[in-house]
Scaffold this active site. Structure first.
Site, PDB file in Angstrom:
ATOM      1  N   GLU A 181      40.110  99.495  62.291  1.00  0.00           N
ATOM      2  CA  GLU A 181      38.713  99.496  61.848  1.00  0.00           C
ATOM      3  C   GLU A 181      37.773 100.127  62.869  1.00  0.00           C
ATOM      4  O   GLU A 181      36.792  99.522  63.305  1.00  0.00           O
ATOM      5  CB  GLU A 181      38.255  98.068  61.522  1.00  0.00           C
ATOM      6  CG  GLU A 181      38.937  97.490  60.304  1.00  0.00           C
ATOM      7  CD  GLU A 181      38.382  96.130  59.887  1.00  0.00           C
ATOM      8  OE1 GLU A 181      37.619  95.528  60.668  1.00  0.00           O
ATOM      9  OE2 GLU A 181      38.702  95.679  58.779  1.00  0.00           O
ATOM     10  N   GLU A 225      45.256  94.300  56.172  1.00  0.00           N
ATOM     11  CA  GLU A 225      44.482  93.045  56.130  1.00  0.00           C
ATOM     12  C   GLU A 225      44.083  92.783  54.688  1.00  0.00           C
ATOM     13  O   GLU A 225      43.438  93.620  54.062  1.00  0.00           O
ATOM     14  CB  GLU A 225      43.216  93.126  57.004  1.00  0.00           C
ATOM     15  CG  GLU A 225      43.474  93.115  58.483  1.00  0.00           C
ATOM     16  CD  GLU A 225      42.192  93.189  59.315  1.00  0.00           C
ATOM     17  OE1 GLU A 225      41.135  92.742  58.813  1.00  0.00           O
ATOM     18  OE2 GLU A 225      42.257  93.704  60.438  1.00  0.00           O
TER      19      GLU A 225
END
Length: 936
Positions: free
Chosen positions: A436, A511
């Site tokens: 991220e 995720e």
């Protein structure tokens, strides 16, 4: 010198086997014991022991470590401890603390506890001069600076990278050595709890000058049908002062100790202070492959031979297997399709923080396996080496993750250290370049950096693919360049569209979920920051655990998914803030107690029959209200009964659950599971009576006499019928007898501000340099005997220092003065009373116990009467420091409240011997209990 304060380490370990070390010179010695610890300061030099304030600092001249980095620094007042150690878990919670780090009172707002110093004394045998010594740190949080014998070795900014130094030339052979480490957590590295201090193992490594480099082997197995062609790349380093000629010998040994293959190189010559590589290839017939079901391991034994003698032997544990991603069909291990059923995890556990003994890491991995998880993502940093060893042994696949993306040299160095350290682990099936990276993940910079990082990583390991976890949903940047796509959250991605745009790119969910639940809570309570444990949408546009898994299970092109997270962790208490101090995302709480979602996953990830009912059935005051009852099961059908009356039989759809609205009546809920029409299992929840007694249950009762072992003990209370009371919140107190101690308590409550640890508190009272006065030059109260000494000879002076104490300090503290010599023919007085005569020839490292009756609240004056030390030369300045005072406050009794019926205490052998351990648990108004463990 008080030898009890030192680790007389190598004298014993390296000289007991002279015959062995006459040839093979390699020993890896655990360096975890007998450290000293004290808080420093990020900006106040006096509180940081005046380190770096000398005319020549450690940056100016070699060996000029000063302050707490100096060899002669007096650390006797510091707190003794063993590693691993996390001081962040020991400090209180505070609303001014970092939200993302769980409101622990460290960081910029708490400078007095944001720098920690560690020191260790050790001795090296004089006979070992000529061998090579290295000190290796598996992880220090964070911004670690290291000195040995006053020599500054370097700085490691990251709290997650393993690092080490060659200390051969700066050791004192046959004498004392000192390693000093300064860790500074003022600035955060991650956005989650990171701990503070030396939270992983430290090792002392001894090699021959000509040896296999650290992490210097790479085992590559090319497996085809019934044989494996195994290539072992070996990097050799020559620290001799002249060229050396050597032979490399390789053996492949199976788990039973049988040699499967051998190879030997010809003679190689390597220049002085140079490095070289020797590659050897061997054939192994019908190799026993490593798999999830059968995690079979081999060992490669590498020997360096000089003049017919083995001078170095390096052992590499590995496993033979193949990994392959297919863009349309998913992931394959040894040619067999495997759906990844993974979890994300930080290194953090109730009671101990990041400083997890090895057995606790193993226990946590087993909890994940228990509900069918077959994969683990180390979020968001390189994993602890011991965790990877255990995943090798237990059959768990691992995403090993780089901490920070970048294509500059420092970023390359971090990637190289990660891959070189870990590339022989069969459990690792993919390298993650990052997570991220919002600043670059959706633009051309991200695409460039990802491409460059992957190309560099392949030079270190061409056998595994590269991955990055992306949350932008942008179909460009990182996600366009990464070899194996990692989706973070279906709420941010249309995976089908991305697959259409990039049909040749394999993919998985790195995720998913990010759901909120509080263990044992079934109605939202915003005032208490409690979130119901039914699997519900965390945000309107996101997915539940169930809908996430169905999405991945139904699409072959998706290799599987990793849930955020396996365990709760400190920090990120979304959607709340203070006083919530842990996350709500975990399938299990911070103690590893399962939330109900665990049983959904166990139903569809595992291989055994499952039937689980929620919620509990203790709802006093809700008689007549409707309670939602859910069943998690992999049975074909489930029938629900309340107090013997059926409430209906329902069909279970694959990857789903069942629900019944039930009007609450106290009594018994029973679920019966049917498969192919036959009853196969049943589950009940009952309304219990009041708590009657405490129960303790350990995950094992026989322990090794090792600090790496422990017992995880579950604490609950039972009613008179022996039923666990699910709403109990009793305060339980603990004590332990025998060769063990307690290292942590917890209960999984996301808002609990109770202590995690109860330990003797050490504080160093630093006394100012002395002021010298003659008789009548200062208003100091002294008895007549001292006045007589001053009158007798003008050379005698009052040498005065002072320190401040609180009322609580005087009442609870135990005080020891660790003196330093400031003069001759001295007598000491505390607040005007003689504390002990001092011989003028007394060793300057004398120790004095202080009687608390002589102390007072406020300023205390310590006065020595005698002849101050003269300067040996006119340019010298004699010692002006009387020494420091150690204050120790005894620990309070260990205790913890139950949260929704459960608490946890961790018992660790103290290595003082073998025998019986008795853990006692008491609670007001309840019958107490004890648990007996055995140390072998």
């Amino acid at each position: 010198m008080n030898l009890n304060q030192k680790a007389i380490l190598l004298i014993g370990l390296l000289t007991l086997m002279p015959g062995l070390f006459a040839q093979v010179v390699r020993e890896r010695i655990n360096f975890d014991k007998d450290w000293k610890f004290a808080f420093g300061h990020p900006c106040d030099v006096e509180k940081d022991f005046n380190t770096g304030t000398s005319y020549f600092t450690y940056l100016a001249k070699a060996g000029f470590g000063d302050g707490a980095a100096a060899v002669a620094f007096d650390d006797r007042t510091w707190r003794p401890l063993n590693l691993p150690h996390d001081w962040a878990v020991e400090v209180p919670f505070d609303a001014k603390g970092s939200h993302s780090h769980g409101y622990k009172a460290i960081g910029r707002n708490f400078p007095d506890v944001s720098v920690g110093w560690y020191r260790k004394h050790f001795t090296v045998d004089e006979a070992d001069y000529g061998k090579q010594f290295y000190i290796d740190f598996e992880g220090v949080s964070r911004d670690a600076k290291v000195w040995v014998n006053g020599h500054y070795l370097g700085n490691e900014p990251s709290g997650y990278q393993s690092f080490g130094y060659n200390i051969t030339d700066i050791l004192n052979y046959g004498g004392e050595n000192v390693v000093a480490v300064r860790a500074d957590v003022t600035l955060e590295e991650g956005w989650y709890y990171e701990g503070a201090g030396i939270y992983r193992h430290v090792w002392l490594q001894m090699n021959a000058p000509l040896h296999v480099r650290k992490n210097g082997t790479f085992v590559i197995a090319d497996i085809d049908a019934d044989k494996a062609k195994v290539t072992v790349k070996t990097e050799v380093e020559n620290r001799n002062q002249e060229a050396s000629t050597y032979i490399v010998s390789q053996q492949i040994v199976n788990a039973e100790g049988k040699v499967l293959a051998k190879a030997k190189s010809g003679e190689n010559t390597i220049a002085a202070m140079a490095k070289g590589e020797v590659d050897l290839t061997m054939d192994v017939a019908n190799p026993h492959l490593w798999s999830l079901e059968d995690p079979y391991l081999h060992k490669v034994i590498t020997q360096i031979v000089v003049d017919g003698k083995v001078i170095d032997e390096y052992k590499t544990r590995t496993g033979f297997r193949t990994v392959h991603f297919d863009a349309d069909k998913g992931f394959f291990l040894n040619g067999k399709h495997v759906k990844l059923k993974g979890t994300n995890n930080h290194q953090d556990h109730a009671g101990v923080g990041c400083a997890m003994p090895d057995e606790l890491i193993r226990w946590r991995l087993q909890q994940l396996k228990n509900f069918g998880s077959n994969a683990y993502r180390s979020s968001h940093n390189p994993a602890t080496p011991e965790l990877l060893d255990m995943c090798d042994e237990m059959g768990i696949l691992v995403i090993d993750e780089n901490r920070l993306m970048g294509s500059h040299q420092e970023a390359f160095d971090e990637v190289e250290r990660l891959i070189r350290r870990d590339r022989n682990h069969p459990c690792i099936f993919v390298w993650s370049m990052g997570n991220e990276e919002w600043g670059i993940e959706c633009n051309v910079l991200g695409e460039r950096i990802t491409t460059t990082m992957q190309n560099f990583a392949r030079t270190l390991d061409p056998t595994r693919p590269m991955n990055a976890a992306v949350s932008g949903g942008c179909n460009q940047g990182v996600s366009a360049a990464v070899e194996v796509m990692g989706y973070n959250y279906l709420g941010q991605w249309d995976t089908d569209k991305h697959h259409e745009l990039f049909p040749d790119q394999p993919s998985m969910g790195t995720e998913e979920g990010s759901t909120w639940a509080t263990r044992g809570i079934y109605f939202d309570d915003p005032d208490k920051h409690y979130m119901r444990a039914y699997d519900h949408l965390p945000r309107p546009s996101w997915e539940t655990i169930e809908t996430s898994w169905k999405h991945y299970a139904e699409r072959d092109y998706l290799a599987g998914m990793f849930i955020w997270t396996g365990f709760d962790y400190r920090g990120e208490p979304t959607p709340y803030a203070w006083p919530s101090i842990t996350s709500y995302f975990g399938m299990m709480d911070l103690c590893g107690f399962p939330k109900d979602n665990v049983f959904y996953l166990k139903s569809w990830w595992g291989n055994e029959p499952v039937l689980h009912l929620l919620p509990h059935w203790n709802w006093a005051g809700k008689e007549g209200d409707t309670i939602q009852v859910w069943a998690y099961s992999n049975c074909d059908e489930v029938e629900l009964f309340l107090n013997g009356k059926t409430l209906g039989r329902k069909t279970m759809e694959v990857n789903e659950h069942l629900e019944w609205p039930v009007i609450y009546k106290p009594g018994k809920l029973k679920a019966v599971g049917y498969t192919k029409g036959k009853k196969v299992m049943e589950e009940t929840v009952e309304t219990t009576a009041d708590a009657y007694r405490v129960e303790l249950t350990a995950h094992k009762t026989r322990l090794k006499n090792s600090a790496n072992d422990l017992a995880v003990v579950t604490v609950k209370v039972l009613d008179k019928k022996g039923r666990s009371v699910p709403v109990a919140d009793n305060l339980i107190k603990f004590s332990v007898e025998g060769p063990a101690h307690l290292i942590g308590v917890g209960n999984g409550n996301p808002t609990s501000l109770e202590k995690d640890k109860f330990f003797d508190e050490y504080e160093v009272i630093q006394t100012p340099n002395i002021e010298k006065y003659g008789l009548g030059e200062a208003d100091i109260d002294l008895p007549s005997e001292a006045t007589d000494v001053l009158e007798k000879d003008s050379k005698n002076k009052m040498m005065v220092t002072q320190f401040d104490l609180t009322k609580d300090d005087v009442a609870k503290g135990k005080f020891i003065w660790y003196s330093k010599k400031v003069g001759d023919h001295l007598q000491a007085y505390l607040n005007g009373t003689a504390i002990q005569p001092m011989d003028g020839n007394l060793d300057e490292m004398a120790v004095f116990n202080i009687d608390n009756a002589l102390l007072k609240e406020g300023t205390n004056k310590l006065v020595l009467v005698g002849v101050p030390l003269p300067p040996p030369n006119q340019w010298d300045e004699p010692n002006k420091h009387l020494g420091d005072i150690q204050m120790v406050k005894a620990a309070d009794q260990w205790q913890r409240k139950l949260f929704n019926g459960l608490a946890q205490v961790i018992v660790q052998p103290d290595e003082s011997g073998t025998g019986e351990i008795i853990l006692n648990a008491t609670a007001e108004g309840l019958k107490s209990t004890k648990l007996i463990l055995t140390v072998e």
